[in-house]
Design a protein around this motif. Structure first.
Motif, PDB file in Angstrom:
ATOM      1  N   GLU A  13       0.826  -1.209   0.000  1.00 48.87           N
ATOM      2  CA  GLU A  13       0.000   0.000   0.000  1.00 48.87           C
ATOM      3  C   GLU A  13       0.864   1.264   0.000  1.00 48.87           C
ATOM      4  OE1 GLU A  13      -0.344  -2.520   2.038  1.00 48.87           O
ATOM      5  OE2 GLU A  13      -2.285  -3.398   1.506  1.00 48.87           O
ATOM      6  N   GLU A  14       1.952   1.254   0.787  1.00 51.12           N
ATOM      7  CA  GLU A  14       2.845   2.413   0.834  1.00 51.12           C
ATOM      8  C   GLU A  14       3.531   2.637  -0.509  1.00 51.12           C
ATOM      9  OE1 GLU A  14       4.080   2.103   5.577  1.00 51.12           O
ATOM     10  OE2 GLU A  14       5.286   1.141   4.025  1.00 51.12           O
ATOM     11  N   ALA A  15       3.979   1.541  -1.134  1.00 52.71           N
ATOM     12  CA  ALA A  15       4.656   1.656  -2.426  1.00 52.71           C
ATOM     13  C   ALA A  15       3.711   2.189  -3.497  1.00 52.71           C
ATOM     14  CB  ALA A  15       5.210   0.289  -2.844  1.00 52.71           C
ATOM     15  N   VAL A  16       2.484   1.668  -3.532  1.00 48.71           N
ATOM     16  CA  VAL A  16       1.508   2.140  -4.515  1.00 48.71           C
ATOM     17  C   VAL A  16       1.225   3.620  -4.305  1.00 48.71           C
ATOM     18  CG1 VAL A  16      -0.904   1.972  -5.255  1.00 48.71           C
ATOM     19  CG2 VAL A  16       0.434  -0.102  -4.896  1.00 48.71           C
ATOM     20  N   THR A  17       1.077   4.025  -3.045  1.00 49.04           N
ATOM     21  CA  THR A  17       0.802   5.433  -2.733  1.00 49.04           C
ATOM     22  C   THR A  17       1.912   6.339  -3.254  1.00 49.04           C
ATOM     23  OG1 THR A  17      -0.431   4.815  -0.736  1.00 49.04           O
ATOM     24  CG2 THR A  17       0.371   7.080  -0.879  1.00 49.04           C
ATOM     25  N   LEU A  18       3.163   5.970  -3.000  1.00 45.00           N
ATOM     26  CA  LEU A  18       4.292   6.785  -3.437  1.00 45.00           C
ATOM     27  C   LEU A  18       4.408   6.826  -4.961  1.00 45.00           C
ATOM     28  CD1 LEU A  18       6.957   5.693  -0.807  1.00 45.00           C
ATOM     29  CD2 LEU A  18       5.824   7.909  -0.950  1.00 45.00           C
TER      30      LEU A  18
ATOM     31  N   ASN B 244      10.438  11.154 -11.999  1.00 45.60           N
ATOM     32  CA  ASN B 244      10.807   9.942 -12.730  1.00 45.60           C
ATOM     33  C   ASN B 244      11.971   9.230 -12.058  1.00 45.60           C
ATOM     34  OD1 ASN B 244      12.615   8.674 -15.104  1.00 45.60           O
ATOM     35  ND2 ASN B 244      10.449   8.587 -15.674  1.00 45.60           N
ATOM     36  N   VAL B 245      12.962  10.013 -11.610  1.00 44.65           N
ATOM     37  CA  VAL B 245      14.114   9.431 -10.906  1.00 44.65           C
ATOM     38  C   VAL B 245      13.678   8.833  -9.566  1.00 44.65           C
ATOM     39  CG1 VAL B 245      16.321   9.951  -9.801  1.00 44.65           C
ATOM     40  CG2 VAL B 245      15.782  10.942 -12.038  1.00 44.65           C
ATOM     41  N   ALA B 246      12.815   9.580  -8.843  1.00 44.95           N
ATOM     42  CA  ALA B 246      12.330   9.095  -7.548  1.00 44.95           C
ATOM     43  C   ALA B 246      11.568   7.787  -7.711  1.00 44.95           C
ATOM     44  CB  ALA B 246      11.441  10.152  -6.900  1.00 44.95           C
ATOM     45  N   ARG B 247      10.754   7.698  -8.775  1.00 48.00           N
ATOM     46  CA  ARG B 247       9.991   6.462  -9.007  1.00 48.00           C
ATOM     47  C   ARG B 247      10.921   5.274  -9.207  1.00 48.00           C
ATOM     48  NH1 ARG B 247       8.735   4.540 -13.800  1.00 48.00           N
ATOM     49  NH2 ARG B 247       8.922   6.588 -14.808  1.00 48.00           N
ATOM     50  N   LYS B 248      11.984   5.476  -9.964  1.00 42.61           N
ATOM     51  CA  LYS B 248      12.934   4.379 -10.200  1.00 42.61           C
ATOM     52  C   LYS B 248      13.644   3.984  -8.911  1.00 42.61           C
ATOM     53  CE  LYS B 248      13.723   5.618 -15.036  1.00 42.61           C
ATOM     54  NZ  LYS B 248      14.693   6.145 -16.034  1.00 42.61           N
ATOM     55  N   LYS B 249      13.969   4.971  -8.053  1.00 46.69           N
ATOM     56  CA  LYS B 249      14.631   4.670  -6.787  1.00 46.69           C
ATOM     57  C   LYS B 249      13.708   3.867  -5.871  1.00 46.69           C
ATOM     58  CE  LYS B 249      17.878   8.555  -6.540  1.00 46.69           C
ATOM     59  NZ  LYS B 249      18.274   9.774  -5.777  1.00 46.69           N
ATOM     60  N   ILE B 250      12.420   4.242  -5.856  1.00 41.20           N
ATOM     61  CA  ILE B 250      11.461   3.518  -5.031  1.00 41.20           C
ATOM     62  C   ILE B 250      11.331   2.081  -5.524  1.00 41.20           C
ATOM     63  CG2 ILE B 250       9.019   3.354  -4.372  1.00 41.20           C
ATOM     64  CD1 ILE B 250       8.944   6.439  -4.543  1.00 41.20           C
ATOM     65  N   GLU B 251      11.250   1.914  -6.842  1.00 39.30           N
ATOM     66  CA  GLU B 251      11.040   0.575  -7.411  1.00 39.30           C
ATOM     67  C   GLU B 251      12.200  -0.368  -7.109  1.00 39.30           C
ATOM     68  OE1 GLU B 251       8.156   1.672 -11.208  1.00 39.30           O
ATOM     69  OE2 GLU B 251      10.331   1.619 -11.476  1.00 39.30           O
TER      70      GLU B 251
END
Length: 315
Positions: free
Chosen positions: A74-79, A99-106
């Motif tokens: 749930e936290e990952a989907v939210t971010l 875009n960079v933040a999304r890749k770091k989260i993934e």
């Protein structure tokens, strides 16, 4: 919350604030002050550099940072939804950072959570009102204004404003001190103190042209807080409409921002609205076709008749 999760949460709480009292932490995590004392001691023994001052509270040693250990699905989907929204509605600089933040989260996600997060995201889609992405001139202006806000500098721009009871618009040059940006129904608005009007005014970014940042600086008033700011309500015109029963539910679901009140009875759904000028309602009312009639004011009834008459001339 078990002890391990609570201790991690305490560290994250301390990262987000300069000082926290044991009493505040106890209230935050719904436990006793004595338990917080024991948790702080355990964290210190584990090497977390927490300092405490009697009568003040606890704080982390400057420079210490504990990265998140894991995200739930749930936290990952939210971010990730948040990064997608920024990519759609913000300027190019923030789009690239999102875009960079999304890749770091993934890359921090385990294979199982990454797979499940991807599956959930495919079942969700963000659509902005009217268009899927912000207009290019709006994004460009957003980036310039955001930088002016950070620099504390005034801006100058040409502004186009639609005129009441007219198909034309009025153009003016404005110099303003940008106080903040607000996203309203998919459109970015600037809240700024206009030098011309000597007061706070609102400007739609999509109507700005030739926007530049000036060398002149300004200071945000101490009393101004964008989160608490409420503009003066200057919608003085009252309008009553009556909708047929067969479209009443659609009208209710429209959530039209000018609607103030609704009353349903045997003759239909009566809707009260307040606007600044009648032309603000014209297209919305016409969009309901023969399913709506204007009860008052008579001037709007006349405006609708004129518009329908002009439409008939084209067919």
């Amino acid at each position: 919350m078990n002890k391990t999760d609570r201790m991690l949460a305490i560290v994250l709480e301390l990262q987000g604030r300069q000082v926290a009292r044991a009493e505040d932490l106890a209230a935050r995590f719904e436990t006793s002050v004595r338990t917080i004392y024991r948790d702080i001691q355990a964290l210190s023994e584990a090497g977390v550099p927490i300092t405490g001052t009697t009568g003040t509270g606890y704080s982390l040693m400057e420079g210490y940072f504990l990265p998140p250990i894991r995200f739930t699905i749930e936290e990952a989907v939210t971010l990730l939804i948040g990064t997608e929204f920024i990519e759609q509605r913000f300027d190019d600089d923030y789009r690239d950072r999102a875009n960079v933040a999304r890749k770091k989260i993934e890359v921090t996600l385990s294979d199982g959570i990454r797979s499940e997060t991807s599956r959930i995201r495919k079942s969700l889609r963000l659509l902005s009102p009217g268009t899927q992405e912000a207009p290019s001139n709006e994004r460009e202006n957003l980036g310039k204004i955001r930088r002016a806000l950070l620099d504390g500098r005034k801006i100058r721009f040409h502004y186009s404003k639609r005129m009441a009871d007219s198909a034309g618009s009025r153009h003016s040059e404005r110099t303003a001190a940008p106080y903040g940006l607000v996203l309203i129904e998919g459109a970015w608005m600037l809240v700024a103190r206009c030098d011309l009007r000597q007061d706070i005014r609102h400007f739609r970014l999509s109507r700005m042209a030739e926007l530049i940042e000036l060398d002149e600086r300004f200071e945000l008033p101490e009393h101004f807080d964008l989160r608490e700011y409420t503009p003066l309500d200057d919608r003085y015109l009252r309008v009553w409409l009556r909708f047929n029963h067969d479209i009443a539910e659609k009208v209710k679901e429209s959530n039209y921002h000018y609607i103030e009140d609704m009353k349903e009875h045997q003759d239909g759904l009566d809707v009260a609205l307040r606007v600044r000028q009648l032309d603000e309602l014209l297209q919305w009312v016409l969009g309901w076709g023969a399913g709506v009639i204007v009860l008052e004011p008579e001037s709007l009834r006349d405006r609708i008749r004129d518009e329908v008459h002009n439409m008939l001339k084209r067919y």
